[in-house]
Structure formats: structure tokens, C-alpha cells
Design an enzyme around this catalytic site. Structure first.
Site, PDB file in Angstrom:
ATOM      1  N   GLY A  31       0.815  -1.215   0.000  1.00 36.42           N
ATOM      2  CA  GLY A  31       0.000   0.000   0.000  1.00 36.42           C
ATOM      3  C   GLY A  31       0.842   1.255   0.000  1.00 36.42           C
ATOM      4  CG  HIS A  34       5.438   4.940  -4.553  1.00 35.22           C
ATOM      5  ND1 HIS A  34       6.044   4.194  -5.534  1.00 35.22           N
ATOM      6  CD2 HIS A  34       5.869   4.408  -3.374  1.00 35.22           C
ATOM      7  CE1 HIS A  34       6.813   3.279  -4.998  1.00 35.22           C
ATOM      8  NE2 HIS A  34       6.722   3.366  -3.675  1.00 35.22           N
ATOM      9  N   GLY A  36       6.016   4.183  -8.463  1.00 33.61           N
ATOM     10  CA  GLY A  36       6.744   2.915  -8.625  1.00 33.61           C
ATOM     11  C   GLY A  36       5.756   1.757  -8.713  1.00 33.61           C
ATOM     12  CG  HIS A  37       3.442   0.743  -5.303  1.00 33.79           C
ATOM     13  ND1 HIS A  37       3.558   1.803  -4.443  1.00 33.79           N
ATOM     14  CD2 HIS A  37       3.992  -0.318  -4.674  1.00 33.79           C
ATOM     15  CE1 HIS A  37       4.157   1.401  -3.335  1.00 33.79           C
ATOM     16  NE2 HIS A  37       4.427   0.122  -3.437  1.00 33.79           N
ATOM     17  N   GLY A 148       9.439  -5.272  -8.146  1.00 34.58           N
ATOM     18  CA  GLY A 148      10.353  -4.194  -8.508  1.00 34.58           C
ATOM     19  C   GLY A 148      11.803  -4.580  -8.287  1.00 34.58           C
ATOM     20  CE  LYS A 150      13.464   1.756  -3.158  1.00 35.82           C
ATOM     21  NZ  LYS A 150      13.240   0.980  -1.975  1.00 35.82           N
ATOM     22  CG  ASP A 151      12.145  -3.666  -2.526  1.00 38.39           C
ATOM     23  OD1 ASP A 151      12.639  -3.209  -1.491  1.00 38.39           O
ATOM     24  OD2 ASP A 151      11.194  -3.127  -3.123  1.00 38.39           O
ATOM     25  CB  SER A 186      10.891   4.265  -1.001  1.00 37.55           C
ATOM     26  OG  SER A 186      10.629   3.640   0.240  1.00 37.55           O
TER      27      SER A 186
END
Ligand code: AMP
Length: 284
Positions: A31, A34, A36-37, A148, A150-151, A186
């Protein structure tokens, strides 16, 4: 757009689509959605006919003393964002629905990689992540799931779990979405003070410095790590947690920069701990 709380209802929702020949992509999130999601949702749309977003702040992946209680939550805003993005269904389970008491859900073992980097800084984090992802994938039963880059360590461990268990889902890796100054989006960026926010792009600057040197032919990871440490060290409010160059195939530190090398950093600011990474280009 359907909002579903129960595991058996989301399973039935997906099954009815798949039985009708409609492919389904899942985008797992915690949740506070943003851009990115949003990029994962947009990618999911290109990978399948229908998109399910799960929204679940997974208590098992927060170590004691971490930010579980203050983690940003905005279900109404998230549902609006999902609606705007054309999401077909949101699964927002309660903790009890996700982990029914008395049930014996699988607890996949992250193995030694689960104790390094993020796992070293956050004991139990990846065991909690894998329990949640395993539960999400088996309850929803999608054709595709989007995660992502990102992780990156999470993505590595999810891919390995899915491969080891031969789970019938395709994992799609999506590039990191950044602010104009390079800071990776993030949900935790919301914790940063104005002054911290002004300095928060230091991770990206450090990663970019490593990428430039790698492109120029530098093959010694220690040289790249030192250059990244200097960049972060020159940022008054930032304290590096780890800085490394790992191999995408193993997530172990490389001895020589080559194909599949990825620079990874974690930086502590007074109000937030941020992570980022960048795949290192080889000389052109
Ligand atoms: P989270 O809600 O933070 O658990 O993230 C849900 C998914 O979104 C994970 O697969 C993340 O890797 C991904 N994600 C988070 N931030 C970004 C970003 N800036 N760009 C692309 N994907 C992201």
C-alpha cells in the site's frame, strides 16, 4: 474494480477468469501506492488480461522495533489510485485472513542469502517476506507476478523460491522508478525531513558513480565500493549501512565486476533507512 478481503473469494475470482481463458497478473504491495507501484501495474497490464493488486502490510517482515506501527497506510487513496490505473481487483486481506490462526502455512527458508545485506540489518525480514509472497501466490494463483528491481534481494529470493518449488507463476522484474534527482520512489520517503530529502539522492549519485567507473573499465569491486562510500560519506545526514557489488545470479559479492554485477546500497538517515541498487554496465 472489485475489493475483496477473503482468500477464498480472491481465489474464486482468479479461477473464474483463468477458466474463461483470461490471464491474470498479480502486483503485491504494502500500500501507500506511488508511481513505482503504478509502473508495476502498467507492466502487469501488458503481461496479462486482468490485473490484481494485493495490499497487505505484512507484520512478519518487520523486525521488532521497526516501523510497522507507523508504516504509511491510506487504503482510500490506494483504491482510488488502483481504480485510475485500471486495476480489475484489489485483494486487501486482514492479518487473520492472510495467516489464519491454527493453519500450517508453508514457511519457505530464505537460506544463507536471507541473512546477508537486508537480512543482516533486519533479522527475520526475508523469512517474513517469503511467507507472505508464498501465501499471496498460492491464494491468488496468478499466471504472472510483478516485482520491482528496487528490492533486488527480495526479487532474487522470490525468484529462487518460485524456481525451487516449481510454483506455476512467471515472475516479472520491473525497473526502478525515480524522482527527478534520482531518489528511488519508496513509501518510506515520506518519513524524510526537508533537509534529509535534499540529501537523499546520495545513494543514486553513488550508484551512478559506480556505473560510470564500471563503464570505463574498472573491474575491481573494492574500487567501486570505495567510490560509493566517498559519495555517501560526503553527505552530512547519511550513514552507510552496507555498500557492495553482488552477482545477480547468486546475490553474493563479486570478486571481479563482470556481466550481471549489481551495486547495492543501504543508507540510514535520522528518519528513514533507504535502499537502492543499479545494474552495472560493462565497457561499451
Ligand atoms: P512495497 O509496497 O514497498 O512492498 O513494494 C511493492 C512492490 O513495488 C515491490 O515489488 C517493490 O519492489 C516495488 N517498488 C517499490 N518501489 C519501487 C520503485 N521506486 N520502482 C519500481 N518498483 C518499486
Amino acid at each position: 474494480m472489485d475489493l475483496i478481503r477473503e482468500a477464498d473469494r480472491i481465489a474464486a475470482w482468479v479461477r473464474s477468469r483463468r477458466d474463461a481463458g483470461v490471464s491474470v497478473a498479480l502486483v503485491p504491495t504494502m500500500g501507500a501506492l506511488h508511481e513505482g507501484h503504478r509502473s508495476l501495474i502498467d507492466r502487469a497490464r501488458t503481461e496479462a488480461d486482468a490485473v490484481v493488486v494485493s495490499i497487505f502490510v505484512n507484520p512478519l517482515q518487520f523486525a521488532p522495533g521497526e516501523d510497522l506501527a507507523r508504516y504509511p497506510r491510506d487504503e482510500a487513496g490506494d483504491l482510488e489510485r488502483c481504480r485510475e490505473a485500471g486495476v480489475d481487483a484489489v485483494w486487501g486481506p486482514t492479518v487473520e485472513e492472510m495467516y489464519p490462526s491454527g493453519s500450517d502455512l508453508p514457511a519457505p527458508d530464505p537460506g544463507p542469502v536471507g541473512d546477508t545485506f537486508e537480512g543482516a540489518a533486519r533479522p527475520g525480514h526475508f523469512a517474513g517476506v517469503l511467507r507472505a509472497v508464498h501465501r499471496l501466490l498460492t491464494a491468488v494463483g496468478p499466471d504472472v507476478a510483478c516485482f520491482g528491481e528496487k528490492d533486488a534481494q527480495q526479487l532474487f529470493l522470490v525468484r529462487r523460491m518460485v524456481g525451487d518449488e516449481a510454483m506455476p507463476v512467471r515472475i516479472v522484474a520491473c525497473p526502478t522508478v525515480r524522482e527527478p534527482d534520482g531518489l528511488a520512489l519508496s513509501s518510506r520517503n515520506a518519513y524524510l525531513s526537508t533537509e534529509e530529502r535534499e540529501q537523499a539522492a546520495c545513494s543514486f549519485l553513488a550508484l551512478s558513480e559506480a556505473a560510470v567507473r564500471s563503464r570505463a573499465g574498472e573491474e575491481d569491486p573494492a574500487v567501486l565500493v570505495a567510490a560509493m562510500a566517498r559519495e555517501i560519506g560526503a553527505t552530512p545526514l547519511a550513514r552507510p549501512d552496507y555498500i557492495a557489488v553482488v552477482d545477480d545470479a547468486t546475490f553474493a559479492p563479486v570478486v571481479r565486476v563482470g556481466p550481471g554485477a549489481r551495486a547495492i546500497v543501504a543508507v540510514r538517515f535520522p528518519s528513514a533507512r533507504l535502499i537502492d541498487n543499479l545494474s552495472l554496465p560493462l565497457p561499451a
